[in-house]
Write an enzyme that holds these catalytic residues in place. Structure first.
Site: not given
Ligand SMILES: [Zn+2]
Length: 216
Positions: A13, A88, A127, A159, A170
C-alpha cells in the site's frame, strides 16, 4: 481527485500510494507522515499526541482527526489528495465525509488493493532479516537458501511480525476493521477493487486504469 487507499498488510500500500499520488500530481497524505510532522514540528496537536505515545497509549481518535483536518486544509490539498491510513473505520469515514462536505468537497474514489490471504502470508512469512545490517531477504523472491546475509555475512532471522501465525492474526484484525468500511464505501458507489498481485508497476498501471473513469 480525492481518493482513499485501503489494503491489507503486505499489499504494498505504501509503495502504491506514492506512485499513484505522483501519477495524479496530488499529495500523498498518510497518517504516519502527519503524526511525525506534528510531533517534530512541535505543534499543539503534536505535543498532545506525544503525551499519549510516551505513555505507550493509543492517540485518541479526536487528535488524529484534528491532525487530518489541519493537513487537508493546507493549500496543496485543495485540488485533491490521496489518503493512506485514514479513515480506519466507519465512524471516521462519516467524520471525513462531513468535514469535506463543509468545504464543498467529496471523495471521488476509494481504491481497495485486493490480495488473498495466502499471498500475503507468502510475501510476509518468507521475509528474513539480517541480525547485523538489518537488510531484508526473501526465501522465495531472492531464492535465499541459507541463513546468512549475502551483504554482510550476518545471521538471518524471522521477525515475530513476519511469522505466519502473526501475519494471519493481523489479516483477521484488518478484515474485522476494514470489512464494514469497504461495504460503507461500496454502498456510496465509490469503491473500486484492484488486483494487487504481480509486479509493482503492473499494479500501479491497473490502479491508474481503475481511477481514470472517476477523473473529472
Ligand atoms: Zn547483513
Amino acid at each position: 481527485m480525492r481518493l482513499v487507499l485501503v489494503g491489507p498488510p503486505g499489499a504494498g500500500k505504501g509503495t502504491q500510494a506514492q506512485y499513484i499520488a505522483s501519477n495524479l500530481s496530488i499529495p500523498k497524505i498518510s497518517t504516519g507522515d502527519i503524526f511525525r510532522a506534528n510531533v517534530s514540528g512541535g505543534t499543539d496537536l503534536g505535543k498532545l499526541a506525544k503525551t499519549y505515545m510516551d505513555r505507550g497509549d493509543l492517540v485518541p481518535d479526536e487528535v488524529t482527526i484534528a491532525m487530518v483536518r489541519d493537513r487537508l486544509s493546507e493549500s496543496d490539498a485543495q485540488d485533491g489528495f490521496l489518503l493512506d491510513g485514514f479513515p480506519r473505520n466507519v465512524a471516521q469515514a462519516e467524520i471525513l465525509r462531513d468535514m469535506l462536505k463543509d468545504w464543498g468537497q467529496a471523495l471521488d474514489l476509494v481504491l481497495e488493493l485486493v490480495v488473498d490471504d495466502d499471498e500475503v502470508v507468502r510475501r510476509l512469512a518468507g521475509r528474513r532479516t539480517c541480525s547485523q545490517c538489518g537488510r531484508i531477504w526473501h526465501v522465495e523472491f531472492d531464492d535465499k537458501k541459507d541463513d546468512e546475509c549475502d551483504a554482510c555475512g550476518g545471521a538471518l532471522f524471522q521477525r515475530d511480525d513476519d511469522k505466519e501465525e502473526t501475519v494471519r492474526h493481523r489479516l483477521e484484525v484488518y478484515q474485522e476493521q476494514t470489512a464494514p468500511l469497504v461495504s460503507y464505501y461500496a454502498d456510496e458507489g465509490i469503491l473500486v477493487g484492484v488486483d494487487a498481485t504481480g509486479p509493482v508497476e503492473e499494479v500501479t498501471q491497473r490502479a491508474m486504469e481503475a481511477i481514470r473513469p472517476f477523473m473529472g
